[in-house]
Design an enzyme around this catalytic site. Structure first.
Site, PDB file in Angstrom:
ATOM      1  N   LYS A  55      -6.635 -29.223  60.440  1.00 46.37           N
ATOM      2  CA  LYS A  55      -6.145 -30.598  60.554  1.00 46.37           C
ATOM      3  C   LYS A  55      -5.114 -30.682  61.673  1.00 46.37           C
ATOM      4  O   LYS A  55      -4.358 -29.744  61.902  1.00 46.37           O
ATOM      5  CB  LYS A  55      -5.569 -31.111  59.233  1.00 46.37           C
ATOM      6  CG  LYS A  55      -4.343 -30.365  58.732  1.00 46.37           C
ATOM      7  CD  LYS A  55      -3.836 -30.973  57.440  1.00 46.37           C
ATOM      8  CE  LYS A  55      -2.549 -30.331  56.975  1.00 46.37           C
ATOM      9  NZ  LYS A  55      -1.418 -30.516  57.908  1.00 46.37           N
ATOM     10  N   LYS A  84       1.051 -28.163  54.159  1.00 41.50           N
ATOM     11  CA  LYS A  84       1.207 -27.790  55.557  1.00 41.50           C
ATOM     12  C   LYS A  84       1.789 -28.948  56.370  1.00 41.50           C
ATOM     13  O   LYS A  84       1.627 -30.115  56.025  1.00 41.50           O
ATOM     14  CB  LYS A  84      -0.148 -27.361  56.143  1.00 41.50           C
ATOM     15  CG  LYS A  84      -0.728 -26.111  55.465  1.00 41.50           C
ATOM     16  CD  LYS A  84       0.156 -24.908  55.742  1.00 41.50           C
ATOM     17  CE  LYS A  84      -0.336 -23.651  55.039  1.00 41.50           C
ATOM     18  NZ  LYS A  84      -0.063 -23.632  53.612  1.00 41.50           N
ATOM     19  N   ASP A  85       2.438 -28.599  57.473  1.00 45.72           N
ATOM     20  CA  ASP A  85       3.171 -29.558  58.287  1.00 45.72           C
ATOM     21  C   ASP A  85       2.279 -30.673  58.825  1.00 45.72           C
ATOM     22  O   ASP A  85       1.085 -30.484  59.068  1.00 45.72           O
ATOM     23  CB  ASP A  85       3.833 -28.835  59.464  1.00 45.72           C
ATOM     24  CG  ASP A  85       4.812 -27.772  58.995  1.00 45.72           C
ATOM     25  OD1 ASP A  85       4.355 -26.682  58.632  1.00 45.72           O
ATOM     26  OD2 ASP A  85       6.020 -28.043  58.979  1.00 45.72           O
ATOM     27  N   HIS A  86       2.896 -31.839  59.052  1.00 47.03           N
ATOM     28  CA  HIS A  86       2.195 -32.991  59.616  1.00 47.03           C
ATOM     29  C   HIS A  86       1.997 -32.830  61.113  1.00 47.03           C
ATOM     30  O   HIS A  86       0.861 -32.796  61.611  1.00 47.03           O
ATOM     31  CB  HIS A  86       2.967 -34.280  59.305  1.00 47.03           C
ATOM     32  CG  HIS A  86       2.367 -35.517  59.901  1.00 47.03           C
ATOM     33  ND1 HIS A  86       2.496 -35.855  61.233  1.00 47.03           N
ATOM     34  CD2 HIS A  86       1.631 -36.508  59.344  1.00 47.03           C
ATOM     35  CE1 HIS A  86       1.869 -36.979  61.478  1.00 47.03           C
ATOM     36  NE2 HIS A  86       1.338 -37.415  60.340  1.00 47.03           N
TER      37      HIS A  86
END
Length: 348
Positions: A55, A84-86
């Site tokens: 992503k 998980k980080d954006h």
């Protein structure tokens, strides 16, 4: 420990002192790469479809909503091991409950969208649960004065040799510490599950107390060398043991990064910590009675977390005007805890 501007969070102590130079990171999603490292792969059959997804510029919550809509399943039937980080390019596993349903034809086309790509998939008997991944592998591109002036590389080498303070990162506390502010208000009223269904506020409160203990131990210069009465964590393992006295054998293992002192994830019940280590933790707790009492009344079980992280398979690579930092952290470790030791940045 002074509070950072506009935030209820203190400027927690750094093991290497305040960095002399500033730096930049996460300037574009591909400059912050994270990949889950699992200890196993899907077995090939079962009621759950496991997807290995990439992503970009999406949070894990957004990915779950997208998969829920695309595959017509309830969000509660979707499992992940970690959030998980954006603003990043991340790879993680997601499980989808498809009891009695075959794997959809044209699966990749069905779920792929801007920012989402399917890397692989397989069936498995069980839902993916939180925290089952072994580690996270990071590749972070850093630029700025810390790179051009050379201080980043010097401090990086020190972290590789001596380890990293295992702070919970700022994302645990919400934007400008908003989760901690909400947690204080909720604990003062009395924690209720219906007001914190995912437990984020309770987690923020426990994480804050841990960071307070770690910061104090860095200030006292015993966060890595240990205290009498410490509970120690074996590197690369969940195994822990209490060490009453700091003998030469324990000191040698601490120096070799084989074991690490631990700090509290506060809860209701007895702890194995004793002596000087216990006294320090109790002193921190006395300054936060609302959080401590709220956590205990919520029924959280006491746990221990290592005060120190090891950088696994570390590598530094120069490219253009910046540096790529490559390393793995055991699950629960925050890359921001590494970066705040290397350079100054408002988000750290």
């Amino acid at each position: 420990m002074s509070e950072t501007s506009g935030s209820p969070l203190p400027d927690w102590a750094r093991s290497l002192g305040t960095p002399p130079h500033s730096g930049r990171f996460r300037e574009f999603p591909e400059a912050f790469r994270v990949e889950e490292q699992m200890a196993f792969t899907p077995e090939g059959e079962g009621e759950h479809l496991w997807l290995h997804c990439e992503k970009r510029n999406l949070s894990t919550a957004q990915l779950i909503r997208h998969l829920s809509h695309s595959l017509e399943v309830a969000p509660r039937d979707i499992g992940v091991s970690g959030l998980k980080d954006h603003t990043a390019l991340t790879r993680q596993w997601v499980s989808i409950a498809l009891a009695g349903r075959p794997t959809p034809l044209g699966l990749a086309e069905q779920i792929e969208m801007e920012g989402v790509r399917l890397l692989s998939f397989g069936r498995h008997p069980r839902k993916l649960r939180r925290g089952v991944h072994r580690a996270n592998r990071f590749a972070l591109y850093v630029t700025g004065e810390a790179v051009t002036q050379g201080s980043l590389e010097t401090r990086w080498n020190a972290l590789v040799t001596h380890g990293v303070p295992n702070y919970f990162g700022p994302q645990r506390f919400g934007h400008q510490g908003s989760n901690l502010t909400r947690a204080r208000a909720l604990m003062a009223r009395g924690w209720k599950k219906k007001q914190d269904r995912d437990g984020f506020l309770l987690s923020s409160a426990r994480s804050f107390l841990f960071n307070q203990v770690l910061s104090e131990r860095i200030e006292q210069d015993n966060w890595a060398s240990g205290l009498a009465g410490d509970v120690f964590n074996l590197e690369g393992s969940a195994s822990q043991f209490a060490g009453q006295a700091l003998d030469e054998q324990l000191r040698a293992r601490l120096t070799a990064l084989d074991i690490h002192p631990t700090g509290p994830l506060w809860g209701r019940g007895e702890s194995d910590v004793s002596g000087e280590a216990c006294a320090l933790e109790q002193a921190i707790a006395e300054h936060e009675p609302v959080l401590v009492e709220g956590i205990e009344k919520a029924g959280a079980a006491p746990m221990r977390r290592a005060l120190r992280l090891c950088l696994q398979a570390p590598a530094l690579e120069r490219e253009g005007e910046g540096i790529w930092l490559h390393f793995s952290l055991a699950r629960g470790g925050f890359a921001t805890a590494v970066l705040r030791e290397l350079f100054q940045h408002p988000a750290l």
